[in-house]
Motif scaffolding. Structure first.
Motif, short mmCIF file in Angstrom:
data_model
loop_
_atom_site.label_atom_id
_atom_site.label_comp_id
_atom_site.label_asym_id
_atom_site.label_seq_id
_atom_site.Cartn_x
_atom_site.Cartn_y
_atom_site.Cartn_z
N ALA A 292 46.67 8.46 -11.16
CA ALA A 292 46.81 8.14 -12.59
C ALA A 292 48.11 7.37 -12.81
O ALA A 292 49.18 7.79 -12.36
N LEU A 293 47.99 6.25 -13.50
CA LEU A 293 49.14 5.39 -13.77
C LEU A 293 49.51 5.43 -15.25
O LEU A 293 48.65 5.33 -16.12
N VAL A 294 50.82 5.58 -15.52
CA VAL A 294 51.36 5.48 -16.87
C VAL A 294 52.52 4.49 -16.83
O VAL A 294 53.46 4.66 -16.06
N GLU A 295 52.41 3.46 -17.65
CA GLU A 295 53.43 2.40 -17.67
C GLU A 295 54.56 2.75 -18.63
O GLU A 295 54.33 3.27 -19.73
N VAL A 296 55.81 2.45 -18.21
CA VAL A 296 56.97 2.53 -19.09
C VAL A 296 57.61 1.14 -19.04
O VAL A 296 58.38 0.83 -18.13
N ARG A 297 57.30 0.32 -20.03
CA ARG A 297 57.74 -1.08 -20.00
C ARG A 297 58.49 -1.44 -21.28
O ARG A 297 58.09 -1.05 -22.37
N GLY A 298 59.57 -2.17 -21.11
CA GLY A 298 60.32 -2.65 -22.27
C GLY A 298 61.22 -1.59 -22.87
O GLY A 298 61.48 -0.53 -22.28
N GLU A 299 61.70 -1.87 -24.06
CA GLU A 299 62.63 -0.97 -24.74
C GLU A 299 61.95 0.35 -25.09
O GLU A 299 60.82 0.38 -25.58
N GLY B 66 68.13 5.00 -20.57
CA GLY B 66 67.05 5.89 -20.99
C GLY B 66 65.85 5.87 -20.06
O GLY B 66 65.13 6.88 -19.95
N ALA B 67 65.59 4.75 -19.41
CA ALA B 67 64.48 4.69 -18.45
C ALA B 67 64.76 5.59 -17.25
O ALA B 67 63.85 6.25 -16.73
N SER C 73 62.15 -1.02 -17.36
CA SER C 73 62.74 -0.88 -18.68
C SER C 73 64.26 -0.80 -18.59
O SER C 73 64.79 -0.15 -17.68
N PRO C 74 64.96 -1.43 -19.54
CA PRO C 74 66.43 -1.33 -19.58
C PRO C 74 66.92 -0.08 -20.29
O PRO C 74 68.12 0.14 -20.39
N VAL D 159 59.85 2.24 -9.53
CA VAL D 159 60.68 1.29 -10.27
C VAL D 159 60.36 -0.13 -9.82
O VAL D 159 60.31 -0.41 -8.61
N GLU D 160 60.16 -1.00 -10.78
CA GLU D 160 60.00 -2.42 -10.45
C GLU D 160 61.37 -3.10 -10.58
O GLU D 160 62.26 -2.82 -9.80
N GLU D 161 61.55 -3.99 -11.57
CA GLU D 161 62.82 -4.71 -11.66
C GLU D 161 64.00 -3.83 -12.09
O GLU D 161 65.08 -3.89 -11.50
#
Length: 343
Positions: free
Chosen positions: A96-103, A174-175, A137-138, A167-169
């Motif tokens: 199962a994948l859950v994305e955490v992207r962006g602010e 907070g991420a 995410s930053p 972790v990608e980039e």
């Protein structure tokens, strides 16, 4: 002499060209009435014909717009149907994948509401062997990040499933607060990891206002009600109060990192200073565990190569709502929230 009786008869003279033209005969009153009636009927027919053409044109446009709105409604229903089908798709063992992207903020795709809803669905699916948080995410709101962290801990205890952070980039602030809730953290060797700190930013315009001769008229009930107002001076006492508040939030962040990483964390004077490191260095410092991508974790760690994305996706209806006014004041709201924001 020629006798007068034998002379030729006299020829009549041609009519003179200068003779006056006779006046036209007067039109009888009945004929004039008929003529006016004919003109009026012709004008009425032309007007009626123009109105008829205009009504036909309006009717065609109404039909056209009805067809357009019907097409939009069908597109929305189709999008909703497809979304339900996609969520109902998992039938066998999978990751199962859950994305955490962006602010990470309340009004973004990476809000606690969206992430926690996806986590709940993933944990409750009996075919989901483990949950992977793919993070890029930053950071953002410590409140939103804390809500996600707490939900991860609760769901892990309830369902007994493993959680992996990939972790990608970037996984900062907070991420990373969210990432430490996972059982293991996987990074790329060039990922950016860390920034364990808290900041409160804003602007002060008092010097510029003095140069322009602008007076700030702020009336408050409560001596600290106007605290952090960008158009007023920042007294030292209020600065100290703000510093104490973010120091306390920083200590909360540090406690979460220590709880999540445990003995794996190799603490140094810089660990909680707000610095960040690349993925390779973060493994050495105990901020992360291994290098690896989503596919690697699904295939080699979870042993369920099929990946199903549980992240809520914005559908056509939501996009239309935003386009037609739902986000009309979003820019103004964000501008207000940016005054003294904490992250």
């Amino acid at each position: 002499m020629i006798p007068q009786d034998d002379a030729p008869p006299a020829q009549p003279l041609p009519p003179s060209s200068a003779a006056p033209t006779p006046a036209p005969a007067p039109v009888p009153p009945a004929a004039a009435h008929t003529l006016r009636t004919t003109h009026l009927e012709s004008a009425v027919e032309q007007l009626a014909d123009g109105l008829l053409r205009e009504r036909r044109s309006d009717r065609r446009w109404r039909v056209f717009f009805r067809i357009v709105w019907l097409a939009v409604a069908l597109a929305v229903l189709y999008a909703l149907f497809v979304q339900r089908v996609q969520h109902a798709a998992p039938t066998g063992p999978h990751t199962a994948l859950v994305e955490v992207r962006g602010e990470i903020a309340a009004d973004t795709e990476a809000s606690a509401e969206n992430i926690n809803a996806a986590l709940k669905s993933a944990f409750e699916d009996v075919n989901a062997k483990a949950v992977v948080l793919r993070i890029n995410s930053p950071g953002g709101s410590p409140v939103q990040a804390g809500m996600v962290y707490d939900e991860i801990r609760r769901l892990k205890a309830k369902h007994g499933k493993k959680v992996y952070a990939v972790v990608e980039e970037i996984c900062a602030s907070g991420a990373y607060y969210i990432a430490v809730g996972a059982d293991e953290v996987y990074v790329d060797k060039a990922s950016i990891v860390g920034s364990i700190g808290v900041l409160m930013d804003g602007f002060g315009f008092t010097g510029l206002m003095d140069k322009l001769g602008v007076e700030r008229r702020l009336i408050t009930a409560g001596e600290n009600k106007g605290m952090l107002d960008p158009f007023s001076p920042l007294p030292e006492r209020q600065r100290a109060l703000a510093q104490a508040m973010i120091d306390q939030i920083h200590q909360q962040f540090i406690a979460v990192v220590k709880e999540g990483r445990g003995n794996r964390l190799k603490e140094t004077p810089d660990t909680f200073s707000g610095l960040f490191w690349n993925g390779e260095e973060s493994i050495k410092l105990g901020l992360a565990d291994h290098t690896g991508s989503l596919d690697y974790v699904a295939r080699e760690v979870v042993k369920a190569e099929e990946v199903i994305d549980y992240t809520p996706k914005e559908n056509v209806a939501e996009r239309l709502a935003k386009r037609f006014g739902a986000a009309m004041g979003e820019g103004a709201v964000k501008a207000l929230r940016s005054l003294g924001s904490i992250r």
